[in-house]
Every structure is written in structure tokens, then in C-alpha cells.
Write a protein that holds these residues in place. Structure first.
Motif, PDB file in Angstrom:
ATOM      1  N   UNK A 169       0.794  -1.229   0.000  1.00  0.00           N
ATOM      2  CA  UNK A 169       0.000   0.000   0.000  1.00  0.00           C
ATOM      3  C   UNK A 169       0.826   1.280   0.000  1.00  0.00           C
ATOM      4  N   UNK A 170       2.112   1.171   0.309  1.00  0.00           N
ATOM      5  CA  UNK A 170       2.986   2.341   0.370  1.00  0.00           C
ATOM      6  C   UNK A 170       3.645   2.636  -0.970  1.00  0.00           C
ATOM      7  N   UNK A 171       3.367   1.834  -1.998  1.00  0.00           N
ATOM      8  CA  UNK A 171       3.944   2.057  -3.328  1.00  0.00           C
ATOM      9  C   UNK A 171       2.940   2.843  -4.169  1.00  0.00           C
ATOM     10  N   UNK A 172       3.287   4.079  -4.480  1.00  0.00           N
ATOM     11  CA  UNK A 172       2.329   4.983  -5.119  1.00  0.00           C
ATOM     12  C   UNK A 172       1.960   4.567  -6.542  1.00  0.00           C
ATOM     13  N   UNK A 173       2.848   3.825  -7.216  1.00  0.00           N
ATOM     14  CA  UNK A 173       2.556   3.433  -8.599  1.00  0.00           C
ATOM     15  C   UNK A 173       1.709   2.161  -8.683  1.00  0.00           C
ATOM     16  N   UNK A 174       1.318   1.606  -7.531  1.00  0.00           N
ATOM     17  CA  UNK A 174       0.475   0.411  -7.499  1.00  0.00           C
ATOM     18  C   UNK A 174      -0.958   0.789  -7.146  1.00  0.00           C
ATOM     19  N   UNK A 175      -1.907   0.031  -7.723  1.00  0.00           N
ATOM     20  CA  UNK A 175      -3.286   0.113  -7.258  1.00  0.00           C
ATOM     21  C   UNK A 175      -3.374  -0.381  -5.811  1.00  0.00           C
ATOM     22  N   UNK A 176      -4.406   0.067  -5.098  1.00  0.00           N
ATOM     23  CA  UNK A 176      -4.744  -0.556  -3.816  1.00  0.00           C
ATOM     24  C   UNK A 176      -5.221  -1.973  -4.099  1.00  0.00           C
ATOM     25  N   UNK A 177      -4.574  -2.951  -3.496  1.00  0.00           N
ATOM     26  CA  UNK A 177      -4.830  -4.345  -3.858  1.00  0.00           C
ATOM     27  C   UNK A 177      -6.231  -4.802  -3.471  1.00  0.00           C
ATOM     28  N   UNK A 178      -6.749  -4.361  -2.340  1.00  0.00           N
ATOM     29  CA  UNK A 178      -8.093  -4.794  -1.943  1.00  0.00           C
ATOM     30  C   UNK A 178      -9.138  -4.289  -2.934  1.00  0.00           C
ATOM     31  N   UNK A 179      -8.988  -3.059  -3.399  1.00  0.00           N
ATOM     32  CA  UNK A 179      -9.915  -2.508  -4.390  1.00  0.00           C
ATOM     33  C   UNK A 179      -9.734  -3.201  -5.736  1.00  0.00           C
ATOM     34  N   UNK A 180      -8.480  -3.452  -6.099  1.00  0.00           N
ATOM     35  CA  UNK A 180      -8.186  -4.156  -7.348  1.00  0.00           C
ATOM     36  C   UNK A 180      -8.818  -5.541  -7.362  1.00  0.00           C
ATOM     37  N   UNK A 181      -8.703  -6.261  -6.241  1.00  0.00           N
ATOM     38  CA  UNK A 181      -9.296  -7.602  -6.176  1.00  0.00           C
ATOM     39  C   UNK A 181     -10.805  -7.558  -6.365  1.00  0.00           C
ATOM     40  N   UNK A 182     -11.445  -6.573  -5.775  1.00  0.00           N
ATOM     41  CA  UNK A 182     -12.896  -6.463  -5.915  1.00  0.00           C
ATOM     42  C   UNK A 182     -13.277  -6.224  -7.373  1.00  0.00           C
ATOM     43  N   UNK A 183     -12.542  -5.335  -8.040  1.00  0.00           N
ATOM     44  CA  UNK A 183     -12.834  -5.046  -9.445  1.00  0.00           C
ATOM     45  C   UNK A 183     -12.548  -6.272 -10.312  1.00  0.00           C
ATOM     46  N   UNK A 184     -11.415  -6.952 -10.047  1.00  0.00           N
ATOM     47  CA  UNK A 184     -11.067  -8.141 -10.823  1.00  0.00           C
ATOM     48  C   UNK A 184     -12.074  -9.267 -10.598  1.00  0.00           C
ATOM     49  N   UNK A 185     -12.576  -9.382  -9.384  1.00  0.00           N
ATOM     50  CA  UNK A 185     -13.594 -10.408  -9.106  1.00  0.00           C
ATOM     51  C   UNK A 185     -14.861 -10.145  -9.909  1.00  0.00           C
ATOM     52  N   UNK A 186     -15.194  -8.871 -10.062  1.00  0.00           N
ATOM     53  CA  UNK A 186     -16.396  -8.527 -10.830  1.00  0.00           C
ATOM     54  C   UNK A 186     -16.214  -8.761 -12.324  1.00  0.00           C
ATOM     55  N   UNK A 187     -14.967  -8.739 -12.774  1.00  0.00           N
ATOM     56  CA  UNK A 187     -14.682  -8.934 -14.202  1.00  0.00           C
ATOM     57  C   UNK A 187     -14.418 -10.403 -14.558  1.00  0.00           C
ATOM     58  N   UNK A 188     -14.396 -11.280 -13.578  1.00  0.00           N
ATOM     59  CA  UNK A 188     -14.154 -12.700 -13.818  1.00  0.00           C
ATOM     60  C   UNK A 188     -15.314 -13.510 -13.254  1.00  0.00           C
ATOM     61  N   UNK A 189     -15.329 -14.801 -13.568  1.00  0.00           N
ATOM     62  CA  UNK A 189     -16.455 -15.641 -13.154  1.00  0.00           C
ATOM     63  C   UNK A 189     -16.052 -16.885 -12.378  1.00  0.00           C
ATOM     64  N   UNK A 190     -14.861 -17.401 -12.639  1.00  0.00           N
ATOM     65  CA  UNK A 190     -14.497 -18.714 -12.093  1.00  0.00           C
ATOM     66  C   UNK A 190     -13.225 -18.687 -11.254  1.00  0.00           C
ATOM     67  N   UNK A 191     -12.244 -17.918 -11.659  1.00  0.00           N
ATOM     68  CA  UNK A 191     -10.920 -17.983 -11.051  1.00  0.00           C
ATOM     69  C   UNK A 191     -10.949 -17.474  -9.613  1.00  0.00           C
TER      70      UNK A 191
END
Length: 304
Positions: free
Chosen positions: A47-69
Motif C-alpha cells: 500500500x505504500x507504493x504509489x505506482x500500485x493500485x490498492x490491492x483490496x480494491x483491485x481484487x474487488x474489481x477483478x472479481x467482478x470482471x471474472x467468473x471462475x478464477x
């Protein structure tokens, strides 16, 4: 060959860098992994790396864009994510995704970065104590079969009267990133999985044997079975026509080397560091099925 095979089914996944530019790259790599047929996609959590997305938010978005994984942080930065809140976050996302979330969890590292974001600066011993306290809190929040409020009084986390719930949609695995003896013993006592990185092992896969023994001994001492803890391995390498070292060569070489690690050290989850579509597709199409076949054949020979 001396073998330690815990008998788990094999899982294959990717370890994706949560870069924020291009903005959708990490999400697209999760979609690539799913379409390729992999089991799991994981993301770094810094979370302290400014060039990275927030991982918890990223996971939520990625979960919404996928179905099985299945999705997980590899591994969650505990010092910047309070455990009771983290438990609710994971349970909520697990429910919304249909039971596809796992919890990779780390004691913390890069303490300058953690402190810069307002988090605590802990010694190695303190960070392991905090991690074990956090796991108790997380499991307590998830345990909706207990009608009482949750109270956990620790040195680092103090939860008094927290209401339990929601429960996740499935039995979320808590997978700990660990290398040193004390945290390996803690993994054996309370975790569901162990997730080291091959690149951090100075002597390569041969180090896994002694580390596994520490986990197993602690598990038995705590009244658990060594098979209660699934063994993962973050890996990296390069596909090439000719072999030039461990995981440096053609897919057939990768498959043979990973099958040997699986059968010798009980590793049942291989997570390749990949932000590259071709690498992910090759790993899924040519390496994963071959490893499964080799391990299945050897298990059949041993038990036949």
C-alpha cells in the motif's frame, strides 16, 4: 528419492504486479489467467507504493470482471489493514464473488514504507505475535456460529465486543508468507497454507524440506495434521528453447522440475510471476497439464 507428498490436488496460478498504469493492465491479466484455465490469480499488496493500485480494491474489481478464477493477495500487508476490518472485507468479497477469495497474509516488511503510511514499525518478533493475534480475530469475526461478541486481548490488537459476521461464502484459506523458524512454527499451529517465494530461497527448492519440517512439527504439537496446511510456491522463470537452469528452458523442462518439487516437498500450488499474456498462456496450456500428469503417474506408482 525421499518424498513428502501431502496429497493435495494441484493448483496453478499467476502472481500479478498491481501497476496503476496502464490502469487496467492488472485486471486484464486476471482475465487472461481465467481464460487460460488457471485456478488462481494473486496480486502483491504494497500500500505504500504509489505506482500500485490498492490491492483490496483491485481484487474487488477483478472479481467482478471474472467468473471462475480464485483471487488472493500475495500477501496482504497486515500492518496497514486492521484484522477485524480485513475479515469483513474478505468475507464480503467472498460472498459477492461466489466463494472465490482466499486470504494470503504476511507479518509485514518494508517498515519504512509502512511507517510512512501511518502504520506501526514492528520488530520481527512483534510482527509474528501480531500476525497470530490477527488470525484469531479474523477467524472470530467469521465464526457466526458463536452468538457471543468477539473479544481478543493481545499485545498488538485489542478487540472488545466486536459483533461477528458476515461469514464468508466458503471456508476461506489463510495462507501465510513465511521463511524464518518462528513464523514457520506459527504457520503450522494456525494457518491453512504456506506461501513462500522461490526467489527468496538462496539454495533453491532444497531449502523447502527443513522449512516443511518446522511447519509439520508445530502442526502435530498443536494437535493438527501436516496435511491441514497446503504448500504453495511463488515461482519465476523464462521460457526458452534450450535449458539453462531451474525454470529456464522449454515448458517440458518446467513441468519436470515442478513435478519433482511437488513430489519431493509436497508443494501443491505453483504461482508464476507473470504480467505477460504469452507467459501466462504457456504456463496454463503446456506446463500445468504436464505437471498434473507427471504427479498423477507417480502417485499411482507409489500407491498402486
Amino acid at each position: 528419492m525421499t518424498t513428502t507428498d501431502y496429497g493435495h490436488d494441484l493448483l496453478f496460478g499467476t502472481f500479478v504486479t498491481p501497476v496503476s498504469h496502464p490502469v487496467h493492465q492488472a485486471v486484464e491479466q486476471a482475465i487472461v489467467a481465467e481464460r487460460a484455465g488457471l485456478d488462481l490469480v494473486t496480486f502483491q499488496d504494497h500500500p505504500y507504493v504509489a505506482k500500485f493500485h490498492d490491492t483490496s480494491t483491485l481484487m474487488a474489481y477483478a472479481a467482478a470482471r471474472t467468473e471462475r478464477i480464485r483471487l488472493a493477495a500475495n500477501v496482504t500487508n497486515l500492518p496497514l489493514r486492521p484484522p477485524a476490518v480485513l475479515a469483513r472485507s474478505i468475507a464480503t468479497l467472498d460472498q459477492l464473488s461466489g466463494g472465490r477469495i482466499e486470504l494470503g497474509l504476511g507479518a509485514g516488511a518494508f517498515w519504512d514504507g509502512v511507517a510512512a503510511m501511518g502504520g506501526p514499525r514492528r520488530t520481527p518478533g512483534e510482527s509474528i505475535e501480531a500476525l497470530e493475534e490477527a488470525i484469531a480475530i479474523i477467524r472470530g469475526i467469521w465464526d457466526t456460529s458463536d452468538r457471543s461478541v468477539l473479544s481478543v486481548e493481545g499485545k498488538h490488537y485489542d478487540v472488545h465486543g466486536a459483533k461477528r459476521g458476515p461469514a464468508p461464502a466458503h471456508d476461506v484459506g489463510i495462507w501465510v508468507g513465511a521463511y524464518k523458524p518462528r513464523i514457520l512454527r506459527m504457520t503450522g499451529r494456525v494457518a491453512d497454507g504456506w506461501i513462500p517465494s522461490l526467489s527468496y530461497l538462496e539454495e533453491g527448492p532444497s531449502e523447502l524440506g527443513a522449512m516443511n519440517r518446522r511447519i509439520d512439527e508445530a502442526a502435530l504439537k498443536a494437535g493438527r495434521r501436516p496435511t491441514d496446511i497446503r504448500r504453495f510456491l511463488n515461482i519465476s522463470g523464462r521460457f526458452a528453447a534450450q535449458g539453462s537452469g531451474l525454470l529456464q528452458g522449454p515448458p517440458t523442462q518446467w513441468a519436470e522440475e515442478l513435478a519433482e518439487i511437488a513430489l519431493t516437498h509436497g508443494t501443491s500450488g505453483f504461482i508464476v510471476s507473470s504480467d505477460d499474456t504469452v507467459v501466462t498462456q504457456t504456463f496454463a496450456a503446456e506446463v500445468a497439464p504436464a505437471v498434473r500428469e507427471l504427479v498423477t503417474q507417480e502417485r499411482g506408482t507409489q500407491h498402486g
